[in-house]
Write an enzyme that holds these catalytic residues in place. Structure first.
Site, PDB file in Angstrom:
ATOM      1  N   ASP A  28      53.183  27.482  47.048  1.00  0.00           N
ATOM      2  CA  ASP A  28      53.962  27.089  45.871  1.00  0.00           C
ATOM      3  C   ASP A  28      55.058  28.112  45.616  1.00  0.00           C
ATOM      4  O   ASP A  28      54.892  29.304  45.891  1.00  0.00           O
ATOM      5  CB  ASP A  28      53.055  26.985  44.641  1.00  0.00           C
ATOM      6  N   SER A  29      56.177  27.624  45.103  1.00  0.00           N
ATOM      7  CA  SER A  29      57.284  28.487  44.679  1.00  0.00           C
ATOM      8  C   SER A  29      57.730  29.395  45.826  1.00  0.00           C
ATOM      9  O   SER A  29      58.107  28.915  46.891  1.00  0.00           O
ATOM     10  CB  SER A  29      56.861  29.293  43.451  1.00  0.00           C
TER      11      SER A  29
END
Length: 310
Positions: free
Chosen positions: A157-158
């Protein structure tokens, strides 16, 4: 591209409240050697509160000169024929396997697979290329543990999404076997922040800002770059989840377009009314659980496809 119906009232409320509080506090916060230790501890505590570890989860820590991380097996992790390598977010400067234990627990339960969460080296103590090298080393380590590349799914994620996609691109460039697939939750894909600056929905973000993001990226690398997959190289199928109201929403859409243009399979899902990395906030955002289920369907499909091809 899948565009779900409008986000839940709770998701919108969380994003809007965070925009009035957390985003304003973080926008001008310094990111340096003095503030990072406290910030890292705070982020880990917040992650554990937003994604508590599911009861019945087992955790086995791995600490060696070559690799550091955790094996996490959720209460329904019954499959042993494949594994997930998870690369956490945190803007390259924060986050940890322990902080993401609840996220790994839920992903493991949804996919019914063990998840290895990598503790890669963080900037500014270890700038580029330390983190990308750690992701590649973790993948190779899993192979040495008996997991064939096409039985490994890499997810993140991210900033972890950036590192995951960067690994897949570099791995293909260098001619190594591809993983079965990659799962990207709210990925960063352009470290120059040009895509974010041009994305209309970025203004509605509940946490991130250009100032905070640019300070974190500067610690990672003085030469920010975009993810540019090349056509003709064996890229794995990708699942990309982003939102129409998050800072890096344009990043996810652009990478999906580039992935498909490079000739690889890519499933894009644009969630409405969500803040950045809502998938790691299951205690706050109901749609987070739906995202895990969607990821599980994708993981099952790429693993089944790889098995059928043998």
């Amino acid at each position: 591209m899948t565009l779900p119906a409008r986000g839940s009232l709770r998701a919108r409320s969380v994003r809007q409240l965070s925009a009035l509080t957390a985003r304003r506090l973080a926008e001008f916060a310094p990111v340096n050697a003095y503030t990072l230790p406290a910030a890292r501890a705070l982020i880990d505590r917040a992650m554990r509160a937003a994604a508590p570890t599911l009861r019945g989860t087992s955790v086995d820590q791995v600490r060696s000169p070559a690799i550091t991380g955790e094996w996490v097996r959720g209460p329904r992790s019954v499959r042993t024929d494949a594994v997930i390598l998870y690369v956490h977010g945190g803007g390259f400067v924060a986050g940890s396997a322990a902080g993401y234990r609840g996220v790994a627990s839920r992903l493991s339960t949804a996919c019914r697979l063990p998840v290895f969460t990598l503790d890669y080296r963080l900037a500014p103590e270890y700038p580029y290329p330390a983190a990308p090298r750690d992701v590649a080393a973790a993948f190779r380590w899993l192979v040495t543990q008996g997991h064939h590349p096409d039985r490994i799914v890499v997810a993140g994620d991210s900033a972890g999404g950036f590192l995951t996609a960067d690994f897949a691109i570099t791995n293909a460039r260098d001619g190594f076997p591809a993983p079965a697939g990659i799962v990207l939750f709210s990925p960063m894909t352009d470290l120059t922040l040009a895509l974010a600056a041009g994305f209309e929905g970025a203004a509605a973000e509940g946490l991130l800002s250009a100032g905070l993001s640019s300070r974190a990226v500067a610690h990672f690398t003085p030469a920010p770059y975009e993810l540019l997959p090349v056509r003709g190289r064996p890229l794995p199928p990708a699942l990309i989840h982003t939102s129409d109201t998050e800072f890096f929403g344009g990043d996810g859409v652009a990478l999906a377009e580039r992935w498909a243009a490079a000739g690889a399979a890519c499933e894009l899902r644009v969630w409405r009314d969500q803040m950045h990395a809502f998938q790691v906030l299951p205690a706050l955002v109901p749609e987070s659980r739906l995202a895990y289920r969607a990821a599980a369907r994708f993981v099952s499909s790429v693993l089944d496809t790889a098995a059928a091809a043998v």
